[in-house]
Scaffold this active site. Structure first.
Site, PDB file in Angstrom:
ATOM      1  N   CYS A   1       0.857  -1.193   0.000  1.00 19.51           N
ATOM      2  CA  CYS A   1       0.000   0.000   0.000  1.00 19.51           C
ATOM      3  C   CYS A   1       0.893   1.243   0.000  1.00 19.51           C
ATOM      4  O   CYS A   1       2.035   1.170  -0.441  1.00 19.51           O
ATOM      5  CB  CYS A   1      -0.992  -0.001   1.147  1.00 19.51           C
ATOM      6  SG  CYS A   1      -0.289   0.169   2.778  1.00 19.51           S
ATOM      7  N   VAL A   2       0.383   2.372   0.500  1.00 20.62           N
ATOM      8  CA  VAL A   2       1.170   3.602   0.410  1.00 20.62           C
ATOM      9  C   VAL A   2       2.187   3.718   1.546  1.00 20.62           C
ATOM     10  O   VAL A   2       3.350   4.028   1.333  1.00 20.62           O
ATOM     11  CB  VAL A   2       0.259   4.847   0.385  1.00 20.62           C
ATOM     12  CG1 VAL A   2       1.085   6.124   0.444  1.00 20.62           C
ATOM     13  CG2 VAL A   2      -0.574   4.836  -0.880  1.00 20.62           C
TER      14      VAL A   2
END
Lengths: 101, 408
Positions: free
Chosen positions: A7-8
């Protein structure tokens, strides 16, 4: 087997990774699951068998696909957003295993 | 609505994705992450500097110096981090390119006029200069490299001799470029290039640091989230350099005993707007936890704890808020609205400005307090969180009702 969740910031995926580990342990599968960030993908992708993208980075699928395509034995998938929100370790683990079959 | 979704999916998302996947954006993002340890050590030093203890008061000067060599010189750390990561993207020689970028950064930040060297511009926050110099240095070296300089030497001389000289050309050219520019600027403008860069960017800084800026970026981030994309990270490509620069300027002013300038800073974004995560969902998680619908209760159970630490992907994807038409208006507009309220609360002096950076996963009230050292900020966060809950409530009830009907 090695599974990578992307993810980020590696925050929400690390929550899901814990749930998946629990699900794997219950079935006594030998699976290692880790969470990392999209920007590190180039360096770490080759160490894994399955790479799963969190829904909020699904727009990076094309970019990550290019990296994954360089390695024959790495599979890529995007996690279903409802399963992701519910932190449904079992469902996502199943998705990962299906990708390898 | 259909037209609007079309615009989101076919225009806004591809455009923002393109920017965020761009190599320079990626290198800048990784650069900011790489300087976080220095950032937090510097923040801790400011915090210590402000403690009312006698041992601290005796060592004020030492702490001030520690502040200057960490946060004061942050541009040095950033120029190295960005150029290193960009060189890595291009598969070039990272370390020597990072060093060359540092040379160029020093060139444009140090004032040489009247036989005197002044370091004033080096120890003021100069993130924009650091980013521009890092990107330009790497690009100049990369483009010059493509010319493949070759020299003709007699066969008896090893080719490596020739390469020793030609390999110096790209780096040398980048230094020449920055020397020329900073010489021209120092003689025409009277300040180093970095002073000029801050000067021409100041109107943009002022637009971002305004009620309009708060609202605009708040809405943009939420629109992207509504379409299922990580809004904060995507908007951050543009916004982050400004927000980081703003709190660093505040820190610099605070440490040198002057009035702080900026309201919209990194801590502001993290703790007054993303209370509980994107969309300010902290109290909404609580509403879910108490819901009559099992699906929402389950979501609340999963998200409440993580939301305390500003991680709310569970509630975004499971309740869901993403792509949920009933929740569209509150989801898009609550976060920017509480942001604007916080902006005016600070503007009219009800709460102090922020000047200390705290990790974003700190619970919002605590994060706001540490970053301002003003207890009123803690009250403000709690008021904003309650207000966001109140604004979500009617929409949440309507959604809950719909789920109840569907279950029957």
């Amino acid at each position: 087997m090695e599974i990578l969740l992307i993810c980020v910031c590696g925050m929400s995926t690390s929550m899901l990774a814990e749930k998946m580990k629990q699900a794997a342990e219950e079935r006594s599968y030998q699976i290692n699951i880790e969470a990392n960030v999209a920007d590190n993908a180039t360096d770490i992708v080759p160490d894994y068998d399955v790479v799963l993208l969190a829904p909020q980075v699904s727009h990076k699928e094309e970019e990550i696909e290019k990296i994954v395509a360089q390695y024959e034995d790495v599979e890529l998938g995007v996690i279903d957003s409802l399963a992701y929100g519910q932190l449904d370790g079992e469902a996502v683990l199943k998705q990962a295993l299906n990708l390898v079959d | 609505m259909k037209k609007f979704n079309n615009f989101l999916d076919n225009k806004l998302i591809p455009f923002m994705t393109k920017i965020s996947n761009q190599v320079h954006a990626k290198a800048i993002r990784k650069g900011f992450i790489a300087v976080l340890p220095v950032t937090f050590i510097g923040s801790l030093i400011i915090l210590l500097h402000r403690l009312p203890l006698s041992i601290i008061e005796k060592n004020q000067k030492l702490l001030f110096e520690l502040y200057e060599i960490t946060l004061g010189l942050i541009g040095i750390f950033l120029v190295i981090a960005v150029s290193y990561n960009l060189a890595k993207e291009y598969e070039m020689e990272r370390l020597s390119i990072a060093q060359m970028s540092l040379v160029n950064y020093l060139l444009v930040s140090i004032s040489f006029t009247e036989q005197k060297i002044t370091l004033d511009y080096l120890i003021t926050p100069n993130l924009f200069t650091a980013i521009i110099v890092a990107v330009l240095t790497v690009e100049i070296i990369r483009i010059t490299d493509q010319f493949n300089f070759e020299c003709q030497l007699p066969e008896q001389i090893p080719t490596a001799v020739c390469e020793t000289f030609t390999s110096l050309i790209p780096g040398f050219e980048s230094v020449l470029f920055f020397t020329l520019f900073s010489y021209i600027f120092q003689s025409v403008w009277g300040t180093p290039l970095s002073g000029f860069i801050n000067y021409i960017l100041s109107p943009v800084v002022n637009i971002v640091d305004s009620a309009f800026g708060v609202f605009f970026f708040g809405v943009l981030s939420q629109l992207l989230w509504f379409a299922g994309t990580h809004g904060v990270a995507t908007v951050g490509v543009i916004l982050r350099p400004f927000l980081e620069q703003n709190w660093l300027v505040n820190a610099h002013l605070q440490m040198s005993g002057q009035e702080m300038e900026h309201i919209f800073t990194m801590p502001f974004w993290n703790f007054y707007m993303l209370i509980g995560g994107s969309g300010a969902t902290l109290v909404l998680s609580l509403l879910c936890r108490k819901s009559k619908v099992e699906q929402l209760r389950e979501t609340g159970k999963v998200s409440l704890l993580s939301s305390l630490f500003n991680i709310d992907e569970p509630i975004l994807f499971a309740s869901p808020l993403v792509a949920n038409k009933i929740m569209f208006i509150p989801f898009i507009f609550i976060q920017p609205t509480i942001g604007v309220i916080a902006y005016f609360a600070i503007k009219y002096g009800l709460v102090s400005k922020s000047f200390i950076r705290v990790p974003w996963v700190t619970p919002a009230p605590i994060g706001a307090f540490i970053s301002t050292l003003d207890w009123r900020s803690l009250v403000l966060v709690i008021v904003l969180a309650l207000l966001s809950g109140l604004l979500y409530y009617p929409f949440f009830k309507r959604y809950e009702q719909k789920l109840l009907q569907e279950n029957e």
